[in-house]
Design a protein around this motif. Structure first.
Motif, PDB file in Angstrom:
ATOM      1  N   PHE A 113       0.824  -1.200   0.000  1.00 48.89           N
ATOM      2  CA  PHE A 113       0.000   0.000   0.000  1.00 48.89           C
ATOM      3  C   PHE A 113       0.863   1.257   0.000  1.00 48.89           C
ATOM      4  N   LEU A 154       2.278   1.956  -3.343  1.00 50.36           N
ATOM      5  CA  LEU A 154       1.269   2.552  -4.229  1.00 50.36           C
ATOM      6  C   LEU A 154       1.052   4.009  -3.853  1.00 50.36           C
ATOM      7  N   TRP A 155       0.952   4.230  -2.602  1.00 51.96           N
ATOM      8  CA  TRP A 155       0.678   5.576  -2.065  1.00 51.96           C
ATOM      9  C   TRP A 155       1.737   6.558  -2.562  1.00 51.96           C
ATOM     10  N   CYS A 186       1.855   7.629  -6.411  1.00 54.28           N
ATOM     11  CA  CYS A 186       0.860   8.555  -6.981  1.00 54.28           C
ATOM     12  C   CYS A 186       1.449   9.932  -7.225  1.00 54.28           C
ATOM     13  N   HIS A 203      -6.658   1.114   5.370  1.00 53.74           N
ATOM     14  CA  HIS A 203      -5.992   1.577   4.151  1.00 53.74           C
ATOM     15  C   HIS A 203      -6.657   0.857   2.985  1.00 53.74           C
ATOM     16  N   ALA A 231      -7.233   0.363  -1.243  1.00 51.41           N
ATOM     17  CA  ALA A 231      -6.714   0.593  -2.599  1.00 51.41           C
ATOM     18  C   ALA A 231      -7.726   0.101  -3.623  1.00 51.41           C
ATOM     19  N   CYS A 280      -8.678  -0.261  -7.695  1.00 51.82           N
ATOM     20  CA  CYS A 280      -8.182  -0.202  -9.055  1.00 51.82           C
ATOM     21  C   CYS A 280      -9.309   0.223  -9.982  1.00 51.82           C
ATOM     22  N   MET A 334      -5.930   4.526 -10.251  1.00 51.77           N
ATOM     23  CA  MET A 334      -6.151   3.951  -8.924  1.00 51.77           C
ATOM     24  C   MET A 334      -6.569   5.030  -7.962  1.00 51.77           C
ATOM     25  N   LEU A 379      -6.523   5.613  -3.733  1.00 52.94           N
ATOM     26  CA  LEU A 379      -6.047   5.095  -2.452  1.00 52.94           C
ATOM     27  C   LEU A 379      -6.630   5.940  -1.341  1.00 52.94           C
ATOM     28  N   ARG A 423      -6.916   6.611   2.984  1.00 52.15           N
ATOM     29  CA  ARG A 423      -6.539   6.330   4.374  1.00 52.15           C
ATOM     30  C   ARG A 423      -7.648   6.858   5.269  1.00 52.15           C
ATOM     31  N   THR A 433      -4.614   9.749  -5.730  1.00 53.72           N
ATOM     32  CA  THR A 433      -4.919   9.061  -6.991  1.00 53.72           C
ATOM     33  C   THR A 433      -3.911   9.479  -8.027  1.00 53.72           C
TER      34      THR A 433
END
Lengths: 874, 466
Positions: free
Chosen positions: A779, A782-783, A786, A826, A828, A830, A836, A838, A840, A855
């Motif tokens: 995560f 990915l975060w 962005c 958290h 995520a 798709c 994507m 994300l 929190r 995003t």
């Protein structure tokens, strides 16, 4: 307009009578009522002219004075005119009284608040009671006539406003025993008496001394407006029709005291005792009125009518005998014993054929016999039948013969049919039997109808008689067989009657219809004709030809084609082909049609033949039937061609219809590589081979595939449908939906369904292949990825009472990557093709949770914001 | 029990509309009730124009009515009474009572005091019989003693005034319109108590009674009660099917039940037939009867045979010896239907003269006042016909092929077949003054047919009667 001369009025009235609506639409119309009134006082006009003006106002008050206000004014004027007449004899007084009454009644102006009503009513009652009604009201010589007229006016008022004269019942009764014109007073008294009984019974009140003389007050006050004030539906039928009237509760609500019952009996007896002094039509009215009034009234025996009956049965006056039948229907056994019933039937039978009576009377009595109100009826209510006590002997005296006029013939024939139906078992020994006679009659009718140049009436009678016999005696082969044979002979002799045969085939049941079709078919195919006869044959063949088998039909048509030189006959020929196509085609039909498509002279004929040929070879049986069946697109047009064309259009083209199903988007757990829409189907109409086509606006997604369903039926559970979406951009969209399907009748239909909405959340997919155990790292990676291309934002997500945990599990469960319930999640998501989102969710408070989102797609930001803010409301 | 409207329509074949409304009258107060009673099934009374068209169509009286119209002529649309439904403006006006008589159509629409759907049975609608009586009344008024069109027009012009008397609000007060006419004249007479409504006034003149048995009875004078007895000789045929005028106050049950429907036996009531009554002013028919005499007055046979182009005919007539051989006139009509005009005739009569109507294809054998001593006469010969002209020769729907008849027309004065007579001395008059009483009798032929014995006659059901 000034005063008109006699001639001018005659012309104007003539023009009005010719067509009142046309006249009233013209320019002169508005003045007519006004001119008519003012000329009533024009001294230059003669009395007869004025009477004819009044006659017009008696017939058309609604045209002259269309509303209550105008009617009130006109009636006031008429009453004033009456008072202004000089005291010598005048022909105007009677029509003025009649006109004032009619105008008030028809204009709806009669009420206690109407000045004219308050003047007219006391005047009429005063005249009717033979009192002095004041100055200048005609010479004494005219009083008797005016008294009678006033009674008639009051009777009409009481008819239209039942109960109005209830308070004057006693007065009228006391008077009718004394001097005065007997008929008008008796009739008025009878009506008021009857209405009072009904009204008092309905309101549950007793007779309350109403029968005993009241006091006449010239100022009025004896009017009962309570019912007159109510709506018009308070009208009481004076001579109710049975059997409807028999179901009415009657006068059960009225419970007269012995005193009242005696008084009532005396009143009725008095009316009946003097009834012989009335004209026959008035006697009949009195009997209907009193008969149905006393029916079911406690303490009143119908025997009171008995002394009248013997006298009445001797005459054949149609109103009198009819009123006896009404008494019969009202009281049945209570007034007529079985012997009485038999005597009544005898008299009726006798009158139904007596040479001294005119034909309409015979017919009416025949009807009365077939609908006779028996003491103990056996048949169904409302169905014509021969009364049990009529017996064979009487029945046989009413047998039809060919010298009867058509209506009498049919009525008597019906009786004969009933006799034959009854006699089926018994008559074996009789020679000649009624059935034999029936068959001879039918043969006679056919012989007349077959006569060259015989009038249409004879043919009509012949076919009506055949129909009547077929419908009464369809189950008796000994009747049906010769009937069919005779009809085929008739057709052979006079093919011009073809339209009547077609009509007969349309009406009769299969017992006659099927074999008749068969013999007519034989008749046609074995005797080909030319000219007019050919047209008739084709007409019959269109009705009777069955596809599939008959080589003979095709041969006939093949041969006929040569003689079909004009358009009309070719069409007739093609209609037969069409009928064959509809009933299954048959082997040689294609060849015949192909031949016709080449051979016929008329291009329209050739086109039709070609069309039928193509239809035959391309369409399967059921579809073919539908294609050639009657057009579903109503209304039918007059032209058969157009109608037929419509049939093709309806079948071969796609019809626009209302949707047979309803679709809705269901929440769906996302799986797999693409977002999937789950659709719930609700079936409204049966649909076969349904194809659903979807189209998305603005090319947000790749073109969507159609869904096919073989069969949908209302009431049967339908499986959900899955529609895969291929978004080009992750955005919500509207899907347009069309349905293409086949109806059970074989028509192809097309319908637009309401658009479906694809929400933002419908596009969510979980991230695949998240490594187990390192979710948090995944995560975080990915975060971080962005930014800087993407964007970060913070949104306040309001929470409902259920809290954060419930919210997440309800909406976001599949997308949670790291969870520390109940405080931190958290997430995520798709979003194909390559976006994507994300989230929190941390440090939830009582009423909401702050959401930090990132995003990689700027465009998602407003959508995501709206989504998160709206979550709690979902 | 009322009428919504009434019409008189003259049937005029050959004109563009085929008819004209000669008289019409609407009753708006009844119409108002009809609207309430009929509710959703209410159909308003149309104007004269549309009514005329619809009526003529339904009665099949339009000139172009030669084609089959399913809506009217369909085999299942069976009408067995003089009551019709007329299609007007897409709706059906029902019930319309109507009949055609002497070129005039009489029509009215009775009020039905309930909804019209479903239709109530005619027997339960009081207005039907009243409507019939109304129309008969108008017919009697128009055609009693009326000779020509001028007189008809005069009578038609009197109708509006008469209806003001006889039917002011649509409820018929008196079907005898002549009474209403007299009523206007008698208006100034002070009348005694209990004057019957059907008696227009008082008679002033010498009281007299004249009885005439052709089923007709004339008498004048205001007398409370008269009793007339009809008698039969010992061998007379009983009177049957007796219908009496409504003024007859009581009837013996034997008179009421004596009927031709029963088998005859010696016990049958044979009079005297007493009729007590209170006479109206105008002459009236006191009673009608039928009787079954054992032998017809003139016996005979008719033989007709088609032989190639001509017809061979033979007629034999014989007067029964019991019948008075003294005719006012006696003729035999021999019509030939559905054929062309008579082109050639060779005929011999044993008595009387023969008249030939070539174009009408008719022979009239004038027998005269007396049969010869032998009581038997005959006619024989051959007839040849030409080509059938269009509508010139008579058409008949019964006389097809060799089905043919001879029709006798005769009248014998001072004679009845039954022997029935009214004895002057048996007339009882309960009133002051001695009336002059006169009686007469006569026998008139009505439908006296002798059918061709060489061909089928129209079916009769007599053979089935036991």
């Amino acid at each position: 307009m000034g005063p008109l001369s006699r001639e001018a009025w005659a012309q104007r009235l003539g023009a009005f009578r010719m067509s009142p609506s046309t006249f009233m639409a013209g320019a002169e119309s508005e003045d007519l009522g006004r001119d008519l009134l003012s000329d009533l006082r024009n001294e230059k006009l003669s009395e007869p002219t004025k009477v004819s003006l009044l006659a017009l106002s008696l017939e058309y008050p609604d045209k002259l004075w269309p509303d209550a206000l105008a009617a009130e004014a006109a009636a006031t004027f008429l009453l004033d005119t009456l008072l202004l007449l000089p005291p010598r004899p005048s022909a105007l007084r009677r029509p003025l009284l009649l006109a004032a009454t009619t105008t008030l009644l028809v204009g709806g102006a009669l009420s206690p608040t109407s000045g004219a009503s308050c003047r007219l009513l006391p005047l009429l009652l005063g005249l009717a009671l033979g009192r002095d009604v004041g100055r200048g009201f005609g010479p004494t010589s005219e009083q008797r006539l005016l008294q009678a007229t006033a009674c008639e006016c009051l009777r009409e008022l009481e008819s239209c406003k039942p109960g109005l004269l209830r308070g004057s019942l006693g007065l009228l009764r006391s008077l009718s025993g004394q001097a005065g014109p007997i008929q008008p007073l008796s009739m008025l008294l009878a009506l008021v008496l009857r209405n009072t009984l009904v009204v008092q019974s309905r309101s549950g009140a007793g007779l309350q001394d109403l029968l005993v003389a009241g006091v006449f007050s010239p100022g009025g006050g004896s009017w009962d407006w309570t019912l007159a004030e109510e709506a018009d539906d308070q009208l009481l039928p004076q001579t109710p029709s049975w059997p409807a009237a028999e179901k009415e509760p009657g006068l059960a609500g009225l419970e007269p005291s012995p005193e009242e019952a005696r008084e009532l009996r005396a009143a009725v007896a008095q009316l009946l005792d003097t009834s012989y002094l009335l004209t026959t039509v008035a006697q009949a009215q009195l009997l209907w009125l009193l008969g149905w009034a006393l029916r079911g009234l406690r303490g009143q025996s119908p025997v009171i009518f008995k002394p009248q009956l013997a006298r009445l049965l001797g005459t054949a006056q149609v109103t009198l005998l009819h009123s006896v039948l009404a008494l019969k229907a009202a009281f049945g056994e209570a007034l007529f014993t079985a012997q009485d019933e038999a005597l009544l039937l005898r008299r009726l039978t006798l009158a139904a054929q007596h040479p001294a009576l005119p034909s309409p009377t015979h017919l009416f009595y025949l009807h009365c016999l077939l609908s006779f109100p028996e003491n103990s009826p056996l048949g169904l209510e409302g169905e014509e039948a021969a009364p049990l006590l009529l017996g064979h002997q009487l029945c046989r005296s009413l047998m039809p013969d060919l010298l009867n006029d058509p209506m009498a013939f049919l009525a008597r024939l019906h009786l004969l049919c009933l006799l034959c139906a009854e006699d089926e078992e018994q008559e074996k020994g009789q020679v000649p039997s009624p059935r034999q006679y029936l068959l001879e009659l039918l043969a006679g009718l056919r012989q007349r109808a077959a006569l060259d140049g015989s009038p249409q009436d004879l043919a009509t009678l012949c076919f009506q008689a055949s129909y009547l016999v077929a419908s009464c005696l369809a189950m008796q082969p000994s009747v049906v067989k010769p009937l069919i044979h005779g009809l085929s002979q008739l057709y052979r002799a006079r093919p011009l009657l073809a339209p009547r045969f077609v009509d007969l085939l349309d009406r009769v049941g299969p017992e006659l219809g099927r074999p008749l079709k068969e013999v007519l078919w034989q008749e046609v195919v074995t005797r080909p004709g030319k000219g007019e006869a050919l047209c008739c044959h084709l007409q019959i063949l269109e009705k009777v030809a069955e596809g599939g088998a008959h080589r003979a039909t095709l041969n006939f048509l093949q041969a006929a084609a040569i003689h079909c030189t004009d358009w009309g006959r070719q069409q007739a020929l093609l209609r037969v082909c069409q009928a064959l196509l509809r009933t299954g085609g048959g082997d040689g039909l294609a060849d015949l049609l192909q031949g016709l498509a080449r051979q016929l002279e008329d291009p329209d004929g050739r086109d039709h033949a070609r069309l039928y040929y193509s239809l035959l070879v391309h369409l399967a049986g059921p579809k073919l039937r539908v294609a050639l069946g009657p057009s579903l697109a109503t209304p039918t047009l007059a032209s058969s061609l157009v109608a037929e064309n419509q049939g093709f259009v309806a079948t071969l083209m796609v019809q626009e219809t209302p949707p047979p199903i309803r679709l809705s988007v269901e929440p769906h757990r996302a799986k797999g590589p693409l977002p999937m829409l789950q659709l719930q189907v609700e079936v409204l109409d049966p649909a076969y081979s349904l194809e659903l086509r979807f189209c998305v606006q603005g090319q947000l997604y790749a073109p969507l595939k159609a869904i096919h369903i073989p069969c949908l039926c209302p009431g049967r559970p339908a499986h959900p449908l899955y529609l895969p979406l291929q978004p080009r951009r992750p955005a919500p969209a509207q899907l347009h939906v069309q349905a293409l399907y086949t109806t059970p009748t074989g028509l192809t239909c097309h319908a637009h369904l309401p658009p479906l909405t694809v929400n933002f959340a419908n596009l969510f997919l979980p991230f695949p292949q998240i490594p187990k155990g390192s979710e948090r790292d995944f995560f975080e990676r990915l975060w971080d990825s962005c930014l800087p291309k993407g964007v970060e934002s913070c949104v306040w997500c309001p929470l409902g009472p259920q809290g954060l945990e419930a919210l997440v599990s309800h909406h976001l469960e599949p997308f949670v990557v790291v969870a520390q319930p109940p405080t931190s999640y958290h997430i995520a998501i798709c979003l194909p093709p390559d976006s994507m989102l994300l989230l929190r969710l941390e440090a939830a408070q009582v009423d909401g949770v702050p959401v930090v989102l990132r995003t990689n797609d700027w465009d998602l930001l407003p959508l995501a914001g709206d989504y998160i803010r709206g979550l709690a409301a979902c | 029990m009322a009428q919504r409207a009434v019409w008189l329509v003259r049937h005029e074949p050959g004109t563009p509309v085929c008819g004209t409304v000669r008289f019409s009258r609407r009753f708006p107060t009844v119409e108002k009730r009809a609207k309430v009673f009929n509710g959703a099934s209410y159909v308003p009374i149309p104007e004269d124009g549309p009514f005329l068209k619809a009526l003529l169509f339904e009665l099949r009286l339009l000139d172009n009515d030669k084609v089959f119209v399913e809506s009217r002529d369909s085999c299942s649309r069976i009408n067995k009474t003089s009551v019709y439904g007329l299609s007007v403006g897409g709706e059906e006006l029902w019930p319309v009572v109507a009949f055609l008589k002497n070129g005039m159509i009489y029509a009215c629409v009775p009020l039905v005091e309930q909804t019209l759907s479903p239709r109530p049975a005619l027997i339960s609608i009081s207005g039907i019989s009243q409507g019939l009586e109304f129309l008969f009344g108008m017919q009697d008024f128009l055609y009693s003693s009326q000779k020509n069109d001028t007189e008809l027009n005069t009578k038609l012009s009197q109708l509006p005034d008469l209806l003001l008397q006889a039917c002011p609000f649509g409820t018929l007060l008196d079907a005898n319109l002549q009474n209403s006419l007299d009523n206007i004249g008698f208006a100034s007479v002070t009348q005694p108590q209990k004057q019957p409504a059907w008696k227009a006034g008082t008679y002033k003149g010498k009281p007299q009674i004249s009885i005439s048995i052709t089923e007709k009875c004339d008498l004048e004078g205001i007398m409370p009660n008269v009793t007339i007895s009809l008698n039969l000789p010992t061998n007379g045929s009983p009177l049957q099917d007796i219908l009496v005028h409504p003024c007859v106050t009581s009837l013996d049950s034997a008179i009421l039940t004596s009927s031709s429907l029963d088998t005859m036996d010696d016990s049958a009531f044979s009079g005297p037939y007493k009729f007590p009554f209170t006479p109206p002013l105008e002459s009236f028919s006191l009673c009608y009867y039928t009787s079954q005499v054992p032998v017809p007055p003139i016996l005979g046979f008719y033989q007709m045979k088609e032989e190639e182009v001509q017809l061979k005919i033979l007629v034999n007539l014989k007067l029964h010896e019991s019948v008075k051989n003294n005719f006012e006139f006696c003729e035999a009509h021999i019509p030939f239907f559905n054929r062309g005009p008579i082109t050639h005739l060779e005929c011999k009569v044993s008595f009387g003269q023969l008249e030939v109507f070539r174009e009408k294809s008719l022979l009239v054998w004038i027998i005269g006042q007396k049969f010869p001593k032998s009581m038997e006469i005959s006619l024989s010969g051959t007839v040849t016909f030409g080509v059938k002209g269009h509508n010139k020769q008579p058409f008949d729907q019964i006389c097809i092929g060799s089905t043919a008849y001879v029709k006798l027309h005769f009248r014998i004065l001072d004679y009845t077949l039954t022997g029935c007579y009214a004895d002057q001395h048996s007339v009882q008059v309960f009133a002051s003054g001695k009336p002059k009483i006169s009686t007469n009798r006569k026998l008139i032929s009505s439908d006296y047919y002798i059918w061709n014995s060489k061909a089928p006659a129209p079916v009769t059901y007599i053979s089935l009667l036991p």
